[in-house]
Design a protein around this motif. Sequence first.
Motif, mmCIF file in Angstrom:
data_model
loop_
_atom_site.group_PDB
_atom_site.id
_atom_site.type_symbol
_atom_site.label_atom_id
_atom_site.label_comp_id
_atom_site.label_asym_id
_atom_site.label_seq_id
_atom_site.Cartn_x
_atom_site.Cartn_y
_atom_site.Cartn_z
ATOM 1 N N TYR A 160 39.371 23.742 89.892
ATOM 2 C CA TYR A 160 38.595 25.000 89.264
ATOM 3 C C TYR A 160 37.659 25.554 89.369
ATOM 4 O O TYR A 160 37.304 26.796 88.991
ATOM 5 C CB TYR A 160 38.601 23.594 87.754
ATOM 6 N N LEU A 161 36.293 24.551 89.777
ATOM 7 C CA LEU A 161 34.639 25.118 89.889
ATOM 8 C C LEU A 161 34.864 25.828 91.232
ATOM 9 O O LEU A 161 34.059 27.361 91.051
ATOM 10 C CB LEU A 161 33.941 23.670 89.997
ATOM 11 N N SER A 162 35.543 25.495 92.202
ATOM 12 C CA SER A 162 35.142 26.275 92.534
ATOM 13 C C SER A 162 36.115 27.488 92.444
ATOM 14 O O SER A 162 35.537 28.905 93.333
ATOM 15 C CB SER A 162 35.498 25.447 94.305
ATOM 16 N N GLU A 163 37.464 27.708 92.119
ATOM 17 C CA GLU A 163 38.326 28.661 92.564
ATOM 18 C C GLU A 163 38.040 29.884 90.745
ATOM 19 O O GLU A 163 38.552 30.639 91.175
ATOM 20 C CB GLU A 163 39.518 28.920 93.240
ATOM 21 N N TYR A 164 38.212 28.898 89.720
ATOM 22 C CA TYR A 164 38.799 29.383 88.864
ATOM 23 C C TYR A 164 37.507 30.205 88.384
ATOM 24 O O TYR A 164 37.623 31.336 86.485
ATOM 25 C CB TYR A 164 39.758 28.476 88.098
ATOM 26 N N ALA A 165 36.457 29.232 87.660
ATOM 27 C CA ALA A 165 35.649 29.307 86.947
ATOM 28 C C ALA A 165 34.778 30.123 86.960
ATOM 29 O O ALA A 165 34.856 30.254 88.571
ATOM 30 C CB ALA A 165 34.137 27.634 86.732
ATOM 31 N N PRO A 166 34.464 31.689 86.154
ATOM 32 C CA PRO A 166 33.104 31.834 85.949
ATOM 33 C C PRO A 166 31.864 31.187 86.280
ATOM 34 O O PRO A 166 31.732 30.234 86.283
ATOM 35 C CB PRO A 166 33.165 32.956 84.936
ATOM 36 N N ASN A 167 30.971 31.474 87.457
ATOM 37 C CA ASN A 167 29.479 31.385 87.792
ATOM 38 C C ASN A 167 29.227 31.054 86.413
ATOM 39 O O ASN A 167 28.212 29.767 86.605
ATOM 40 C CB ASN A 167 29.475 32.485 88.348
ATOM 41 N N SER A 168 29.034 31.347 85.625
ATOM 42 C CA SER A 168 28.125 30.602 84.621
ATOM 43 C C SER A 168 28.532 29.884 83.612
ATOM 44 O O SER A 168 28.231 28.793 83.852
ATOM 45 C CB SER A 168 28.715 32.549 82.842
ATOM 46 N N VAL A 169 29.992 29.539 83.654
ATOM 47 C CA VAL A 169 30.417 28.451 83.262
ATOM 48 C C VAL A 169 29.864 26.877 84.646
ATOM 49 O O VAL A 169 29.865 25.946 84.544
ATOM 50 C CB VAL A 169 32.224 27.976 83.595
ATOM 51 N N ARG A 170 30.126 26.913 85.594
ATOM 52 C CA ARG A 170 30.215 26.844 87.113
ATOM 53 C C ARG A 170 28.989 25.794 87.189
ATOM 54 O O ARG A 170 28.215 24.765 86.908
ATOM 55 C CB ARG A 170 30.041 27.455 88.009
ATOM 56 N N LYS A 171 27.626 27.011 86.861
ATOM 57 C CA LYS A 171 26.509 26.367 86.418
ATOM 58 C C LYS A 171 26.219 25.867 85.697
ATOM 59 O O LYS A 171 24.845 24.721 85.487
ATOM 60 C CB LYS A 171 25.366 27.592 86.833
ATOM 61 N N VAL A 172 26.378 25.535 84.369
ATOM 62 C CA VAL A 172 26.765 24.529 83.486
ATOM 63 C C VAL A 172 27.591 23.779 83.669
ATOM 64 O O VAL A 172 27.164 21.945 83.483
ATOM 65 C CB VAL A 172 27.331 25.260 82.172
ATOM 66 N N VAL A 173 28.756 23.605 83.843
ATOM 67 C CA VAL A 173 29.949 22.081 84.433
ATOM 68 C C VAL A 173 29.340 21.288 85.221
ATOM 69 O O VAL A 173 29.327 19.749 84.932
ATOM 70 C CB VAL A 173 31.346 22.660 84.095
ATOM 71 N N LYS A 174 28.959 22.008 86.136
ATOM 72 C CA LYS A 174 28.300 20.888 87.894
ATOM 73 C C LYS A 174 27.149 20.574 87.427
ATOM 74 O O LYS A 174 27.357 19.531 87.377
ATOM 75 C CB LYS A 174 28.602 21.954 89.015
ATOM 76 N N PRO A 175 25.852 20.431 86.638
ATOM 77 C CA PRO A 175 25.557 19.532 86.588
ATOM 78 C C PRO A 175 25.143 18.446 85.561
ATOM 79 O O PRO A 175 25.616 17.240 86.240
ATOM 80 C CB PRO A 175 24.379 20.180 85.628
ATOM 81 N N ILE A 176 26.415 18.855 84.586
ATOM 82 C CA ILE A 176 26.956 18.162 83.350
ATOM 83 C C ILE A 176 27.633 16.853 84.194
ATOM 84 O O ILE A 176 27.337 15.437 83.837
ATOM 85 C CB ILE A 176 27.475 18.952 82.198
ATOM 86 N N LEU A 177 28.726 17.154 85.041
ATOM 87 C CA LEU A 177 29.626 16.468 85.426
ATOM 88 C C LEU A 177 28.567 15.352 86.732
ATOM 89 O O LEU A 177 28.824 14.008 86.005
ATOM 90 C CB LEU A 177 30.257 17.043 87.065
#
Lengths: 294, 281
Positions: free
Chosen positions: B81-98
């Motif tokens: 999801y993070l690599s292929e689907y998520a928009p950059n803005s979402v990835r930047k928030v979700v990855k650190p939270i994970l």
Amino acid sequence: MAVISQTEFQRKRGRRKWMGRAFYGLCLISVAIALGMLAVLLVYLFIQGITGISWSFMTSFASRHPEQAGIKAAILGSIYVVTVAGSVSFVLGVASALYLEEYSARSKFARIAKINIANLAGVPSIVYGILGLQIFVHSLNLGKSVLAGGFTLALLVLPIVIVASGEAVRAVPPSLREAAYGLGATRWQVIWHMVIPQAFPGILTGVILAVSRAIGETAPLIAMGALTFVPFTPDSPLSRFTVLPIQIFNWTSRPQERFQEAAAAGIIVLLAILLVMNAGAVILRNKFQNKWEG
Amino acid sequence: MLFLSTFLSVLVTAGIVAVLLAEAITFFADVSVFEFITGTRWTPLFSSKQFGVLALVAGTTLTAVMAMVVALPLGLLSAIYLSEYAPNSVRKVVKPILEVLAGIPTVVYGYFALLFVTPILRSISGDIAVFNAMSASIVMGIMILPMVSSLSEDAMRSVPRNLREGAYALGSTKLEVSTLVVVPAALSGIVSAFILAVSRAIGETMIVTIAAGQNPTFTLNPFVPIETMTAYIVQVSQGDAPAGSIEFKTIFAVALLLFTITLLMNLLSQFVVSRFREEYE
């Protein structure tokens, strides 16, 4: 080559698109579960522990009576042990990183040392506790003291500091070094006046991450023998001690509900400390990044 | 001085091996290696002592495997999801939270497993014991999930764009690009992340100590109390086994086995990356 009819193609394409959407849903659900677990964890701990936090909880010693129990000894113990671990791993870690990056980046010894450091990072933390027990507690005769605990944790987090410092040192532009050499600086002057100041925010970020790892560690200190009743604050580096995670473990494993509430309150304090430290690391990292981009 | 501090890190490895071997050798003078690695009963703290480490190995295997059953699918799907689907803005928030999940001290997870997850499991089925491998494993899976997802995502993101574009040009859907192009191309990184996560699960101590019990049992039943290698070391350290006694020596034998297993897995993970990495430059 097989030829398929128009309708067959349409049907298959519809199915492929439908499966794609289902898969996307599955990915979203996975992320939602992970984030949801984090939320549940934090909310649950907050609800369990918030009533237990009071001034007397912060300033009392551990006690047999849960309503009088507090974390004074544990907080001070954590601060002392982590200060020792942080300073020792800072000095050793930066020195190692400078040696590996600036002096012998391509030597055989450096290659072996780097593989070794990568493997050390994967050694279970409890094994470090056994190392600490035999070397610091017994052989060096430090006893189950603040120093022994701090040294044990320093070795545990050393790989983190070395790797982070190495990256920070490597990120210093070669042009700066060359300019300094061009002015006739010696290698040591270049390192001391150019490389270290430029890499410092990155190094500091690494040390903060290492310290926040050390502050949450329980297992190595238990293996070292630190799980004892300590109703006093350590008054010397050779004094016995307890730390916050050990106090939390101790309270969690008791059957009385009041002790479990105290454990949750201790967890909130621990997480708050970690939050502050990690926020510090993030701010430093942003400052560091802007420097070369801006 | 700089050389010496680098040398110290090599010395730490040597020190670990020396310390573990020194006491383990005297242990194996009293207990045969064969009994140790083939026995299934582990009772060094009882009066009739038996030293079959398989009882502890079974506990470790059970919890590690079940933790991976949680962490692998969730971690891999999150990574896709993070690599292929998520928009950059979402990835930047979700990855650190994970990644916050990986930074929470393990003793906190232990508390959560014992006092939150276990009661839920027990309300589903009354047959589940207070201390069980199931609860500890689920929580451990959540803890190592970010390790799987972060490392896998890094590997997927380093797959060059033109591979994806080539597959799209042939009419693939996003699902087909993700699972048939990106994941296979990043497989070495994903497998190595997976092995590291298993190694982490094997060495994990506090969650299993708090929530899985202190009852070495040669079983694969996740609903009864068990004991892992790490939890056993904690159990002996909590009591006061005098230095030199056979109980004290057992922790070195167990730790040596633990160290060997995790070292082999870490080396395997590095080997997978260096040997099977697809180079696209």
